[in-house]
Design an enzyme around this catalytic site. Sequence first.
Site, PDB file in Angstrom:
ATOM      1  CG  HIS A   1      83.525  50.962  29.140  1.00 25.06           C
ATOM      2  ND1 HIS A   1      84.574  51.350  29.930  1.00 25.06           N
ATOM      3  CD2 HIS A   1      83.056  49.828  29.712  1.00 25.06           C
ATOM      4  CE1 HIS A   1      84.730  50.492  30.929  1.00 25.06           C
ATOM      5  NE2 HIS A   1      83.813  49.564  30.820  1.00 25.06           N
TER       6      HIS A   1
ATOM      7  CG  ASP B   1      89.624  44.275  29.423  1.00 25.29           C
ATOM      8  OD1 ASP B   1      89.292  44.278  28.228  1.00 25.29           O
ATOM      9  OD2 ASP B   1      88.944  44.829  30.322  1.00 25.29           O
TER      10      ASP B   1
ATOM     11  CE1 TYR C   1      86.777  49.319  33.804  1.00 26.64           C
ATOM     12  CE2 TYR C   1      88.653  47.978  33.194  1.00 26.64           C
ATOM     13  CZ  TYR C   1      87.298  48.196  33.188  1.00 26.64           C
ATOM     14  OH  TYR C   1      86.463  47.286  32.587  1.00 26.64           O
TER      15      TYR C   1
ATOM     16  CG  ASN D   1      78.525  46.540  28.755  1.00 27.23           C
ATOM     17  OD1 ASN D   1      78.189  45.610  29.476  1.00 27.23           O
ATOM     18  ND2 ASN D   1      79.620  47.257  28.980  1.00 27.23           N
TER      19      ASN D   1
ATOM     20  CD1 TRP E   1      85.773  48.377  36.966  1.00 27.80           C
ATOM     21  CD2 TRP E   1      84.709  46.437  37.355  1.00 27.80           C
ATOM     22  NE1 TRP E   1      84.544  48.665  37.528  1.00 27.80           N
ATOM     23  CE2 TRP E   1      83.877  47.497  37.785  1.00 27.80           C
ATOM     24  CE3 TRP E   1      84.258  45.124  37.490  1.00 27.80           C
ATOM     25  CZ2 TRP E   1      82.615  47.283  38.333  1.00 27.80           C
ATOM     26  CZ3 TRP E   1      83.002  44.907  38.039  1.00 27.80           C
ATOM     27  CH2 TRP E   1      82.192  45.974  38.457  1.00 27.80           C
TER      28      TRP E   1
ATOM     29  CB  SER F   1      81.856  39.788  35.383  1.00 26.28           C
ATOM     30  OG  SER F   1      82.026  41.182  35.481  1.00 26.28           O
ATOM     31  N   PRO F   2      83.925  36.867  34.231  1.00 23.38           N
ATOM     32  CG  PRO F   2      86.050  36.013  33.738  1.00 23.38           C
ATOM     33  CD  PRO F   2      85.291  37.307  33.869  1.00 23.38           C
ATOM     34  CG  LEU F   3      86.356  34.442  37.901  1.00 21.25           C
ATOM     35  CD1 LEU F   3      87.572  34.712  38.776  1.00 21.25           C
ATOM     36  CD2 LEU F   3      86.300  32.973  37.486  1.00 21.25           C
TER      37      LEU F   3
ATOM     38  CE  LYS G   1      86.827  47.069  28.485  1.00 25.10           C
ATOM     39  NZ  LYS G   1      87.593  47.027  29.740  1.00 25.10           N
TER      40      LYS G   1
HETATM   41  N1  LIG Z   1      83.259  46.098  29.571  1.00 26.95           N
HETATM   42  C1  LIG Z   1      82.695  46.209  30.761  1.00 26.95           C
HETATM   43  O1  LIG Z   1      81.693  46.915  30.953  1.00 26.95           O
HETATM   44  C2  LIG Z   1      83.263  45.418  31.890  1.00 26.95           C
HETATM   45  C3  LIG Z   1      82.516  45.278  33.080  1.00 26.95           C
HETATM   46  C4  LIG Z   1      83.036  44.483  34.095  1.00 26.95           C
HETATM   47  C5  LIG Z   1      84.285  43.883  33.939  1.00 26.95           C
HETATM   48  N2  LIG Z   1      85.002  44.058  32.783  1.00 26.95           N
HETATM   49  C6  LIG Z   1      86.344  43.433  32.596  1.00 26.95           C
HETATM   50  O2  LIG Z   1      86.291  42.061  32.991  1.00 26.95           O
HETATM   51  C7  LIG Z   1      87.235  41.856  34.047  1.00 26.95           C
HETATM   52  C8  LIG Z   1      86.771  40.758  34.995  1.00 26.95           C
HETATM   53  O3  LIG Z   1      85.521  41.029  35.571  1.00 26.95           O
HETATM   54  P1  LIG Z   1      85.361  41.412  37.119  1.00 26.95           P
HETATM   55  O4  LIG Z   1      86.381  42.406  37.479  1.00 26.95           O
HETATM   56  O5  LIG Z   1      83.911  41.737  37.285  1.00 26.95           O
HETATM   57  O6  LIG Z   1      85.664  40.121  37.953  1.00 26.95           O
HETATM   58  P2  LIG Z   1      85.818  38.535  37.858  1.00 26.95           P
HETATM   59  O7  LIG Z   1      87.066  38.197  37.144  1.00 26.95           O
HETATM   60  O8  LIG Z   1      84.537  37.935  37.402  1.00 26.95           O
HETATM   61  O9  LIG Z   1      85.993  38.252  39.432  1.00 26.95           O
HETATM   62  C9  LIG Z   1      87.003  38.901  40.177  1.00 26.95           C
HETATM   63  C10 LIG Z   1      86.823  38.551  41.647  1.00 26.95           C
HETATM   64  O10 LIG Z   1      87.071  37.162  41.823  1.00 26.95           O
HETATM   65  C11 LIG Z   1      88.141  36.977  42.748  1.00 26.95           C
HETATM   66  N3  LIG Z   1      88.971  35.884  42.237  1.00 26.95           N
HETATM   67  C12 LIG Z   1      89.661  35.856  41.067  1.00 26.95           C
HETATM   68  N4  LIG Z   1      90.279  34.681  40.902  1.00 26.95           N
HETATM   69  C13 LIG Z   1      89.978  33.929  42.000  1.00 26.95           C
HETATM   70  C14 LIG Z   1      90.342  32.636  42.408  1.00 26.95           C
HETATM   71  N5  LIG Z   1      91.109  31.855  41.641  1.00 26.95           N
HETATM   72  N6  LIG Z   1      89.863  32.175  43.603  1.00 26.95           N
HETATM   73  C15 LIG Z   1      89.077  32.949  44.386  1.00 26.95           C
HETATM   74  N7  LIG Z   1      88.709  34.207  44.039  1.00 26.95           N
HETATM   75  C16 LIG Z   1      89.148  34.696  42.845  1.00 26.95           C
HETATM   76  C17 LIG Z   1      88.888  38.283  42.795  1.00 26.95           C
HETATM   77  O11 LIG Z   1      89.455  38.479  44.067  1.00 26.95           O
HETATM   78  P3  LIG Z   1      91.062  38.481  44.288  1.00 26.95           P
HETATM   79  O12 LIG Z   1      91.565  39.724  43.652  1.00 26.95           O
HETATM   80  O13 LIG Z   1      91.183  38.474  45.767  1.00 26.95           O
HETATM   81  O14 LIG Z   1      91.597  37.232  43.641  1.00 26.95           O
HETATM   82  C18 LIG Z   1      87.776  39.288  42.547  1.00 26.95           C
HETATM   83  O15 LIG Z   1      87.099  39.595  43.747  1.00 26.95           O
HETATM   84  C19 LIG Z   1      87.340  43.238  34.670  1.00 26.95           C
HETATM   85  O16 LIG Z   1      88.422  43.342  35.544  1.00 26.95           O
HETATM   86  C20 LIG Z   1      87.403  44.114  33.445  1.00 26.95           C
HETATM   87  O17 LIG Z   1      88.682  44.068  32.860  1.00 26.95           O
HETATM   88  C21 LIG Z   1      84.498  44.807  31.773  1.00 26.95           C
END
Ligand SMILES: NC(=O)c1ccc[n+]([C@@H]2O[C@H](COP(=O)([O-])OP(=O)(O)OC[C@H]3O[C@@H](n4cnc5c(N)ncnc54)[C@H](OP(=O)(O)O)[C@@H]3O)[C@@H](O)[C@H]2O)c1
Length: 272
Positions: free
Chosen positions: A111, A48, A53, A150, A24, A198-200, A78
């Site tokens: 989605h 994923d 996206y 969701n 994403w 969004s595990p982070l 999705k």
């Molecule tokens: N089904 C849904 O509605 C839905 C909604 C949201 C997300 N998702 C899925 O879940 C995935 C993950 O969620 P997310 O995109 O919200 O983000 P996330 O994985 O929770 O966090 C990503 C952020 O953390 C940073 N990061 C990652 N690894 C790091 C590390 N080791 N040290 C420091 N910073 C780090 C990344 O920056 P850098 O790139 O600079 O490392 C980015 O800014 C999405 O990409 C998508 O595939 C699904």
Amino acid sequence: MATLTDTYTLTNGVQIPKIGFGTWQVAPGQETYDAVTAALKLGYRHIDTAYAYRNEADVGRAIRDSGLKREDVFVTTKLPAEIKDYDRALDTFNETMAHLDLGYVDLYLIHAPWPWGKRGEDYTEGNLADWRAFEEIYNTGRARAIGISNFAVKDMQAVLDHAQVAPMVNQIHWSIGYTEPEITKFAQDHGMLVEAYSPLGTGRLIGNKDIQAVADHYGVSTAQVAIRYAIQKQVLPLPRSINPDHIKANQDIDGFTINAEDMQTLDALHLR
Ligand SMILES: NC(=O)c1ccc[n+]([C@@H]2O[C@H](COP(=O)([O-])OP(=O)(O)OC[C@H]3O[C@@H](n4cnc5c(N)ncnc54)[C@H](OP(=O)(O)O)[C@@H]3O)[C@@H](O)[C@H]2O)c1
């Protein structure tokens, strides 16, 4: 076995690698191609993406160019949340298949239970229409597994009440301090694997001082604790990064186990 290649098993027997690579907000084109290529080189075998996206084609191209066998990479995508209609769901799946150009999808998800601008409103009829399309896609083998994202408890119940094929996955926002216990329990009790998006915390958990205090016990980072925590809860994390150092670090979580006391500390946090 390393977490990256270890798998959970879905209700229909399909194996799904325990860490997925999120895409994403990864820009369509070179950025997605490079990130997915880096992830595959480092050993990630689960990607994923989503129609919304706009990077399905780049994900597909990176996988095709990787030299890996199709069956060795697990691909989730999705159906856009705005589509709540049987025919449009089938048509959109065909577009997704053309974008990815991988022959089949491993996991296809609705989605969200509502269009993004109408969060919380009742779209039960539309979700059931989508689900009929999903069952058809599943029964013809074009998706190896089907699920939802969701979905709250009432949304899951509505699908379960009418489904011929029960959803195998619910992908939800799930991270330390935001673990949706009711949704997680209901989904798991009904055979669904819970995936942590969004595990982070979309980056908000990075450097959190309470998580850092736990990370310091093991000499690891807050990101590594967040990913390990999900795995220890039988949830499937989907970390996203475009930074090769982070992509590498996020899968390097086999050298430590968070002990019971630290798990309790993390359980007690309330973060968003
Ligand atoms: N089904 C849904 O509605 C839905 C909604 C949201 C997300 N998702 C899925 O879940 C995935 C993950 O969620 P997310 O995109 O919200 O983000 P996330 O994985 O929770 O966090 C990503 C952020 O953390 C940073 N990061 C990652 N690894 C790091 C590390 N080791 N040290 C420091 N910073 C780090 C990344 O920056 P850098 O790139 O600079 O490392 C980015 O800014 C999405 O990409 C998508 O595939 C699904």
